[in-house]
Structure formats: structure tokens, C-alpha cells
Design a protein around this motif. Structure first.
Motif, PDB file in Angstrom:
ATOM      1  N   GLU A 116       0.884  -1.173   0.000  1.00 60.63           N
ATOM      2  CA  GLU A 116       0.000   0.000   0.000  1.00 60.63           C
ATOM      3  C   GLU A 116       0.912   1.210   0.000  1.00 60.63           C
ATOM      4  O   GLU A 116       1.838   1.301   0.811  1.00 60.63           O
ATOM      5  CB  GLU A 116      -0.876   0.025   1.258  1.00 60.63           C
ATOM      6  CG  GLU A 116      -1.868  -1.099   1.342  1.00 60.63           C
ATOM      7  CD  GLU A 116      -3.085  -0.892   0.465  1.00 60.63           C
ATOM      8  OE1 GLU A 116      -3.264   0.228  -0.065  1.00 60.63           O
ATOM      9  OE2 GLU A 116      -3.846  -1.846   0.295  1.00 60.63           O
TER      10      GLU A 116
ATOM     11  N   GLN B 108       1.278   5.255   0.462  1.00 58.27           N
ATOM     12  CA  GLN B 108       0.716   6.494   0.999  1.00 58.27           C
ATOM     13  C   GLN B 108      -0.794   6.392   1.227  1.00 58.27           C
ATOM     14  O   GLN B 108      -1.576   7.197   0.738  1.00 58.27           O
ATOM     15  CB  GLN B 108       1.089   7.665   0.088  1.00 58.27           C
ATOM     16  CG  GLN B 108       2.589   7.874   0.063  1.00 58.27           C
ATOM     17  CD  GLN B 108       3.058   8.954  -0.867  1.00 58.27           C
ATOM     18  OE1 GLN B 108       2.419   9.251  -1.866  1.00 58.27           O
ATOM     19  NE2 GLN B 108       4.192   9.562  -0.548  1.00 58.27           N
ATOM     20  N   GLN B 109      -1.166   5.363   1.986  1.00 62.20           N
ATOM     21  CA  GLN B 109      -2.564   5.137   2.360  1.00 62.20           C
ATOM     22  C   GLN B 109      -2.709   5.300   3.873  1.00 62.20           C
ATOM     23  O   GLN B 109      -1.753   5.104   4.614  1.00 62.20           O
ATOM     24  CB  GLN B 109      -3.010   3.736   1.951  1.00 62.20           C
ATOM     25  CG  GLN B 109      -2.979   3.495   0.463  1.00 62.20           C
ATOM     26  CD  GLN B 109      -3.938   4.397  -0.281  1.00 62.20           C
ATOM     27  OE1 GLN B 109      -5.083   4.563   0.121  1.00 62.20           O
ATOM     28  NE2 GLN B 109      -3.463   5.003  -1.355  1.00 62.20           N
ATOM     29  N   PRO B 110      -3.905   5.648   4.343  1.00 53.70           N
ATOM     30  CA  PRO B 110      -4.102   5.848   5.781  1.00 53.70           C
ATOM     31  C   PRO B 110      -3.814   4.590   6.602  1.00 53.70           C
ATOM     32  O   PRO B 110      -4.145   3.485   6.188  1.00 53.70           O
ATOM     33  CB  PRO B 110      -5.583   6.213   5.894  1.00 53.70           C
ATOM     34  CG  PRO B 110      -5.985   6.654   4.538  1.00 53.70           C
ATOM     35  CD  PRO B 110      -5.111   5.915   3.567  1.00 53.70           C
TER      36      PRO B 110
ATOM     37  N   GLU C  19      -4.677   8.295  13.196  1.00 50.22           N
ATOM     38  CA  GLU C  19      -4.521   7.979  11.788  1.00 50.22           C
ATOM     39  C   GLU C  19      -3.362   8.781  11.212  1.00 50.22           C
ATOM     40  O   GLU C  19      -3.230   9.968  11.470  1.00 50.22           O
ATOM     41  CB  GLU C  19      -5.799   8.319  11.016  1.00 50.22           C
ATOM     42  CG  GLU C  19      -5.721   7.955   9.550  1.00 50.22           C
ATOM     43  CD  GLU C  19      -7.044   8.112   8.840  1.00 50.22           C
ATOM     44  OE1 GLU C  19      -7.043   8.698   7.752  1.00 50.22           O
ATOM     45  OE2 GLU C  19      -8.077   7.656   9.364  1.00 50.22           O
TER      46      GLU C  19
ATOM     47  N   VAL D  79      -0.433   8.745   7.551  1.00 49.33           N
ATOM     48  CA  VAL D  79      -0.273   8.282   6.182  1.00 49.33           C
ATOM     49  C   VAL D  79       1.208   8.001   5.931  1.00 49.33           C
ATOM     50  O   VAL D  79       1.950   8.867   5.480  1.00 49.33           O
ATOM     51  CB  VAL D  79      -0.808   9.323   5.165  1.00 49.33           C
ATOM     52  CG1 VAL D  79      -0.694   8.779   3.744  1.00 49.33           C
ATOM     53  CG2 VAL D  79      -2.249   9.693   5.474  1.00 49.33           C
TER      54      VAL D  79
ATOM     55  N   TRP E 264       4.796   3.687   2.951  1.00 49.97           N
ATOM     56  CA  TRP E 264       4.481   2.325   2.546  1.00 49.97           C
ATOM     57  C   TRP E 264       3.940   1.537   3.724  1.00 49.97           C
ATOM     58  O   TRP E 264       4.364   1.714   4.849  1.00 49.97           O
ATOM     59  CB  TRP E 264       5.713   1.555   2.040  1.00 49.97           C
ATOM     60  CG  TRP E 264       6.419   2.216   0.939  1.00 49.97           C
ATOM     61  CD1 TRP E 264       6.093   2.187  -0.388  1.00 49.97           C
ATOM     62  CD2 TRP E 264       7.588   3.021   1.053  1.00 49.97           C
ATOM     63  NE1 TRP E 264       6.996   2.927  -1.095  1.00 49.97           N
ATOM     64  CE2 TRP E 264       7.919   3.452  -0.234  1.00 49.97           C
ATOM     65  CE3 TRP E 264       8.380   3.421   2.115  1.00 49.97           C
ATOM     66  CZ2 TRP E 264       9.012   4.255  -0.493  1.00 49.97           C
ATOM     67  CZ3 TRP E 264       9.472   4.229   1.865  1.00 49.97           C
ATOM     68  CH2 TRP E 264       9.778   4.634   0.564  1.00 49.97           C
TER      69      TRP E 264
ATOM     70  N   TYR F 183     -10.269  -5.447  -1.038  1.00 45.85           N
ATOM     71  CA  TYR F 183     -10.044  -4.482   0.028  1.00 45.85           C
ATOM     72  C   TYR F 183     -10.814  -3.185  -0.226  1.00 45.85           C
ATOM     73  O   TYR F 183     -10.576  -2.190   0.428  1.00 45.85           O
ATOM     74  CB  TYR F 183      -8.553  -4.150   0.134  1.00 45.85           C
ATOM     75  CG  TYR F 183      -7.724  -5.257   0.734  1.00 45.85           C
ATOM     76  CD1 TYR F 183      -7.656  -5.420   2.103  1.00 45.85           C
ATOM     77  CD2 TYR F 183      -7.003  -6.125  -0.068  1.00 45.85           C
ATOM     78  CE1 TYR F 183      -6.897  -6.426   2.666  1.00 45.85           C
ATOM     79  CE2 TYR F 183      -6.238  -7.134   0.483  1.00 45.85           C
ATOM     80  CZ  TYR F 183      -6.188  -7.276   1.848  1.00 45.85           C
ATOM     81  OH  TYR F 183      -5.429  -8.266   2.404  1.00 45.85           O
ATOM     82  N   THR F 184     -11.729  -3.164  -1.173  1.00 40.44           N
ATOM     83  CA  THR F 184     -12.378  -1.909  -1.552  1.00 40.44           C
ATOM     84  C   THR F 184     -13.221  -1.322  -0.429  1.00 40.44           C
ATOM     85  O   THR F 184     -13.458  -0.127  -0.414  1.00 40.44           O
ATOM     86  CB  THR F 184     -13.263  -2.083  -2.798  1.00 40.44           C
ATOM     87  OG1 THR F 184     -14.248  -3.091  -2.525  1.00 40.44           O
ATOM     88  CG2 THR F 184     -12.433  -2.466  -4.007  1.00 40.44           C
TER      89      THR F 184
ATOM     90  N   ARG G 157     -11.578   1.229   4.901  1.00 45.36           N
ATOM     91  CA  ARG G 157     -11.356   2.681   4.927  1.00 45.36           C
ATOM     92  C   ARG G 157      -9.900   2.987   5.230  1.00 45.36           C
ATOM     93  O   ARG G 157      -9.329   3.902   4.696  1.00 45.36           O
ATOM     94  CB  ARG G 157     -12.259   3.312   5.984  1.00 45.36           C
ATOM     95  CG  ARG G 157     -11.939   4.765   6.162  1.00 45.36           C
ATOM     96  CD  ARG G 157     -12.947   5.491   6.981  1.00 45.36           C
ATOM     97  NE  ARG G 157     -12.972   6.841   6.484  1.00 45.36           N
ATOM     98  CZ  ARG G 157     -14.040   7.526   6.231  1.00 45.36           C
ATOM     99  NH1 ARG G 157     -15.211   7.005   6.425  1.00 45.36           N
ATOM    100  NH2 ARG G 157     -13.966   8.744   5.779  1.00 45.36           N
ATOM    101  N   ALA G 158      -9.313   2.248   6.141  1.00 40.47           N
ATOM    102  CA  ALA G 158      -7.917   2.428   6.499  1.00 40.47           C
ATOM    103  C   ALA G 158      -7.377   1.066   6.907  1.00 40.47           C
ATOM    104  O   ALA G 158      -8.129   0.152   7.189  1.00 40.47           O
ATOM    105  CB  ALA G 158      -7.783   3.425   7.635  1.00 40.47           C
TER     106      ALA G 158
END
Length: 124
Positions: free
Chosen positions: A69, A71-73, A80, A82, A85, A95-96, A99-100
Motif C-alpha cells: 500500500e 501512501q494510504q491511511p 490515523e 499516512v 508504505w 479491500y475496496t 477505509r484504512a
């Protein structure tokens, strides 16, 4: 005379609600450490180049042993952030709806020694 001030501590749900309602613009770079909404510095040219190079190298190094992943939360408790990696254990399905990424779903870099080598190679 100054009076004592208290700072509101935001919950993760409140923070997400603010985002969902458009309180933050797409130009806002914010995180939620310790219940405080904190502006973080924008990504610079060197940082962006390093992330791009490593993101290209990492999948070849780890194969199917982890899901990358970028730069994802990352949610840890009621905070939380970001990170650049996150590596997660591969999982069947989609995984849609996530949310985090919760910390329990990540792999520690120490379990991926080949990744440490790639970082050292790029950062030299």
C-alpha cells in the motif's frame, strides 16, 4: 489575564466525518495523532522521487508474500497517519471496503529483510 485553555481531542469517527463533509480540501495534508488534527508538510521533490523508486523496486523484492500500500491511511487505535508504505499480509477477496489499514493487518519491515536492502540502496 489568560485563562487556561483546553484543546478538543477529536475521535477518529469525528475526523472521518469532517473529511466526508468536505471540511478538508484536497490540498490539506493532515493526520490525527493523539486526537489532534495536525497539518503535515507537503511531499517534496526528493521525497517523491525516493518513494517512486522504492515503490517500483519493492514488489519485485517481496513477490506475493505481502501486499504493498503506498501512501494510504494507517489507523492505530484512535489515531490515523499516512506512511509512505505499508505491507499487509495477502488476503483473499477485495479491500475496496476498507477505509484504512489497521496495524494488525500490516507486516513489520523487519520481517522483510530484502526491503531494508532496497531502502539502503536507494538512500545510499
Amino acid at each position: 489575564m489568560l485563562k487556561d485553555r483546553t484543546t478538543k481531542k477529536w475521535t477518529l469517527d469525528e475526523y472521518h466525518r469532517l473529511g466526508d463533509e468536505g471540511f478538508f480540501s484536497s490540498d490539506d495534508h493532515v493526520e490525527l495523532p493523539d486526537g489532534e488534527i495536525v497539518e503535515i508538510s507537503p511531499v517534496g521533490v526528493k521525497h517523491k522521487a525516493c518513494v517512486r523508486r522504492l515503490t517500483k523496486k519493492f514488489p519485485r523484492l517481496i513477490g506475493d508474500s505481502a501486499l504493498l500500500e503506498v501512501q494510504q491511511p494507517l489507523v492505530v487505535g484512535d489515531e490515523e497517519s499516512v506512511p509512505d508504505w505499508i505491507y499487509r499480509e495477502p488476503k483473499e477477496g477485495s479491500y475496496t471496503q476498507v477505509r484504512a489499514i489497521e496495524r494488525g493487518a500490516t507486516l513489520e519491515v523487519q520481517h522483510l529483510p530484502q526491503v531494508r536492502l532496497a531502502v539502503e540502496e536507494v538512500l545510499g
